[in-house]
Design a protein around this motif. Sequence first.
Motif, PDB file in Angstrom:
ATOM      1  N   PRO A 166       0.822  -1.230   0.000  1.00 10.26           N
ATOM      2  CA  PRO A 166       0.000   0.000   0.000  1.00 10.26           C
ATOM      3  C   PRO A 166       0.848   1.270   0.000  1.00 10.26           C
ATOM      4  N   HIS A 167       2.030   1.243   0.675  1.00  8.77           N
ATOM      5  CA  HIS A 167       2.792   2.493   0.731  1.00  8.77           C
ATOM      6  C   HIS A 167       3.527   2.789  -0.590  1.00  8.77           C
ATOM      7  N   LEU A 168       3.490   1.845  -1.533  1.00  6.97           N
ATOM      8  CA  LEU A 168       4.119   2.100  -2.845  1.00  6.97           C
ATOM      9  C   LEU A 168       3.081   2.462  -3.908  1.00  6.97           C
ATOM     10  N   ARG A 169       1.826   2.569  -3.478  1.00  6.00           N
ATOM     11  CA  ARG A 169       0.744   2.747  -4.462  1.00  6.00           C
ATOM     12  C   ARG A 169       0.998   3.911  -5.425  1.00  6.00           C
ATOM     13  N   ASN A 170       1.585   4.976  -4.929  1.00  3.67           N
ATOM     14  CA  ASN A 170       1.815   6.136  -5.800  1.00  3.67           C
ATOM     15  C   ASN A 170       3.097   6.046  -6.602  1.00  3.67           C
ATOM     16  N   LYS A 171       3.822   4.949  -6.438  1.00  3.61           N
ATOM     17  CA  LYS A 171       5.113   4.823  -7.110  1.00  3.61           C
ATOM     18  C   LYS A 171       5.179   3.617  -8.034  1.00  3.61           C
ATOM     19  N   VAL A 172       4.123   2.835  -8.046  1.00  2.55           N
ATOM     20  CA  VAL A 172       4.097   1.631  -8.881  1.00  2.55           C
ATOM     21  C   VAL A 172       2.813   1.649  -9.695  1.00  2.55           C
ATOM     22  N   MET A 173       2.927   1.373 -10.972  1.00  3.80           N
ATOM     23  CA  MET A 173       1.724   1.331 -11.799  1.00  3.80           C
ATOM     24  C   MET A 173       1.761   0.123 -12.739  1.00  3.80           C
ATOM     25  N   THR A 174       0.595  -0.324 -13.141  1.00  5.09           N
ATOM     26  CA  THR A 174       0.520  -1.299 -14.226  1.00  5.09           C
ATOM     27  C   THR A 174       0.198  -0.521 -15.508  1.00  5.09           C
ATOM     28  N   TYR A 175       0.210  -1.220 -16.639  1.00  7.13           N
ATOM     29  CA  TYR A 175       0.048  -0.488 -17.903  1.00  7.13           C
ATOM     30  C   TYR A 175      -0.906  -1.264 -18.807  1.00  7.13           C
ATOM     31  N   ASN A 176      -2.123  -0.751 -18.901  1.00  5.87           N
ATOM     32  CA  ASN A 176      -3.117  -1.523 -19.641  1.00  5.87           C
ATOM     33  C   ASN A 176      -4.101  -0.688 -20.438  1.00  5.87           C
ATOM     34  N   ASN A 177      -4.161   0.606 -20.193  1.00  6.16           N
ATOM     35  CA  ASN A 177      -5.197   1.376 -20.893  1.00  6.16           C
ATOM     36  C   ASN A 177      -4.734   2.806 -21.199  1.00  6.16           C
ATOM     37  N   ALA A 178      -5.633   3.576 -21.809  1.00  3.64           N
ATOM     38  CA  ALA A 178      -5.264   4.917 -22.273  1.00  3.64           C
ATOM     39  C   ALA A 178      -4.873   5.832 -21.117  1.00  3.64           C
ATOM     40  N   SER A 179      -5.541   5.701 -19.962  1.00  2.00           N
ATOM     41  CA  SER A 179      -5.137   6.567 -18.838  1.00  2.00           C
ATOM     42  C   SER A 179      -3.755   6.184 -18.333  1.00  2.00           C
ATOM     43  N   ASP A 180      -3.374   4.897 -18.458  1.00  5.86           N
ATOM     44  CA  ASP A 180      -2.013   4.510 -18.060  1.00  5.86           C
ATOM     45  C   ASP A 180      -0.989   5.173 -18.987  1.00  5.86           C
ATOM     46  N   PHE A 181      -1.322   5.257 -20.289  1.00  4.25           N
ATOM     47  CA  PHE A 181      -0.419   5.968 -21.205  1.00  4.25           C
ATOM     48  C   PHE A 181      -0.249   7.411 -20.742  1.00  4.25           C
ATOM     49  N   GLN A 182      -1.380   8.059 -20.456  1.00  3.48           N
ATOM     50  CA  GLN A 182      -1.321   9.483 -20.065  1.00  3.48           C
ATOM     51  C   GLN A 182      -0.526   9.667 -18.772  1.00  3.48           C
ATOM     52  N   LYS A 183      -0.694   8.720 -17.856  1.00  5.44           N
ATOM     53  CA  LYS A 183       0.008   8.815 -16.572  1.00  5.44           C
ATOM     54  C   LYS A 183       1.514   8.618 -16.782  1.00  5.44           C
ATOM     55  N   LEU A 184       1.889   7.585 -17.527  1.00  9.97           N
ATOM     56  CA  LEU A 184       3.323   7.313 -17.723  1.00  9.97           C
ATOM     57  C   LEU A 184       3.981   8.423 -18.552  1.00  9.97           C
ATOM     58  N   TYR A 185       3.238   8.987 -19.480  1.00 14.43           N
ATOM     59  CA  TYR A 185       3.763  10.083 -20.303  1.00 14.43           C
ATOM     60  C   TYR A 185       4.147  11.266 -19.410  1.00 14.43           C
ATOM     61  N   ARG A 186       3.253  11.563 -18.449  1.00 17.50           N
ATOM     62  CA  ARG A 186       3.519  12.669 -17.526  1.00 17.50           C
ATOM     63  C   ARG A 186       4.714  12.329 -16.630  1.00 17.50           C
ATOM     64  N   ILE A 187       4.739  11.110 -16.115  1.00 16.51           N
ATOM     65  CA  ILE A 187       5.835  10.699 -15.224  1.00 16.51           C
ATOM     66  C   ILE A 187       7.164  10.735 -15.969  1.00 16.51           C
ATOM     67  N   ALA A 188       7.165  10.246 -17.214  1.00 17.21           N
ATOM     68  CA  ALA A 188       8.415  10.209 -17.997  1.00 17.21           C
ATOM     69  C   ALA A 188       8.943  11.630 -18.221  1.00 17.21           C
ATOM     70  N   HIS A 189       8.022  12.583 -18.402  1.00 13.64           N
ATOM     71  CA  HIS A 189       8.433  13.975 -18.582  1.00 13.64           C
ATOM     72  C   HIS A 189       9.099  14.534 -17.334  1.00 13.64           C
ATOM     73  N   GLU A 190       8.630  14.057 -16.163  1.00 12.95           N
ATOM     74  CA  GLU A 190       9.069  14.663 -14.896  1.00 12.95           C
ATOM     75  C   GLU A 190      10.214  13.898 -14.236  1.00 12.95           C
ATOM     76  N   SER A 191      10.607  12.727 -14.806  1.00 11.96           N
ATOM     77  CA  SER A 191      11.524  11.841 -14.071  1.00 11.96           C
ATOM     78  C   SER A 191      12.868  11.691 -14.753  1.00 11.96           C
ATOM     79  N   SER A 192      13.835  11.169 -13.967  1.00 14.20           N
ATOM     80  CA  SER A 192      15.140  10.869 -14.574  1.00 14.20           C
ATOM     81  C   SER A 192      15.379   9.368 -14.678  1.00 14.20           C
ATOM     82  N   ALA A 193      14.621   8.551 -13.942  1.00 14.45           N
ATOM     83  CA  ALA A 193      14.821   7.092 -14.033  1.00 14.45           C
ATOM     84  C   ALA A 193      13.534   6.334 -13.726  1.00 14.45           C
ATOM     85  N   ILE A 194      13.224   5.358 -14.588  1.00 16.45           N
ATOM     86  CA  ILE A 194      12.023   4.525 -14.400  1.00 16.45           C
ATOM     87  C   ILE A 194      12.419   3.065 -14.592  1.00 16.45           C
TER      88      ILE A 194
END
Length: 293
Positions: A166-194
């Motif tokens: 539960p404490h990793l909920r905001n740091k771990v995601m699965t990838y299956n739908n259009a909102s996951d694309f939008q979420k990962l796109y935003r994270i990739a823009h803001e991050s240095s390592a995934i």
Amino acid sequence: MALRSRFLIGGFVGLLGLKKQQEAPSYVLIGGGTASYYAALTIRAYDPNSKVLMISADNEAPYNRPPLSKELWLHGTKNVDKNLEYIGVTGKKRDIKYESDGFYLSPTDLNKFEHGGVSLLRNTHVTQIDPVNKEVTLDTGKKVKYEKLLIATGGKPKIPYPFYSPHLRNKVMTYNNASDFQKLYRIAHESSAILIYGNSATAAELAFSVQTKFGKDKLKIIHVFPEQYPMQESLPPNVGEFVRNAISEKGVIIESRTQPTFVNQLPNGQVEVELEKDGEKHKLKKLAYASIL
Ligand SMILES: Cc1cc2nc3c(=O)[nH]c(=O)nc-3n(C[C@H](O)[C@H](O)[C@H](O)COP(=O)(O)OP(=O)(O)OC[C@H]3O[C@@H](n4cnc5c(N)ncnc54)[C@H](O)[C@@H]3O)c2cc1C
């Protein structure tokens, strides 16, 4: 003869101005994905007057998922994170939806059209099926009758140990739908390592596509999986090694034969993952996110 008397009674009821009882859609399809969409087209091709009601938990109309790990990253238009559009092989703009919204009749109109059609009820979960009375219950409590029913609810990715916490909920995601694309796109823009964990085709595609889009100097992608080579379940070794080279050439760090053993979120919000390979452990630090595929 029976058919003729049905017409006569129907006409008589109509003449008296009596309201006909609400008809059940001929086909109810649970799910608004690819299986349900193509089932609707096929049903209409074989049964042209059919009334097809799709009931979908999604907000979006049925769409094509393969571009979520390829075209949207590699050939996305300027506002791809909003409009989910990309430039197709013909050079023309495309979006991921199978049909524009106008294709679907409103569920309340389905019975008005003599030749039927396909209707879509969005944002709605089917919670119960009663095959004896031929009706489904919706999360709104409403019941819908059917003549024939298709269950096309797809699958949901699972978050495996040690990412499931539960404490990793905001740091771990699965990838299956259009909102996951939008979420990962935003994270990739803001991050240095995934970190991408998993050895499906989607995992390999996503490692390749995200790294190609952002370049290895801007974003470090680490692709971790327990098997010897990428997509081992579906590819022979030589093709798997070809895929490994294609992904590595883009700058992805591939950690094969590797198991994540421990995941921790630091007070500064970054994630560290302990990996084990050949009995030896080492830590990956300063990760923004882990994506499970
Ligand atoms: C990123 C990505 C890339 C892919 N790339 C490829 C590829 O290149 N080639 C390939 O062949 N396949 C690919 N796939 C796989 C392919 O997209 C899936 O196999 C396909 O989408 C499955 O379709 P489906 O309709 O069975 O399920 P889904 O698309 O998962 O649809 C299930 C639907 O059911 C709905 N639902 C679930 N429960 C309920 C309920 N109780 N009530 C109402 N509705 C409900 C959901 O909201 C959803 O609308 C990819 C998948 C992903 C995620």
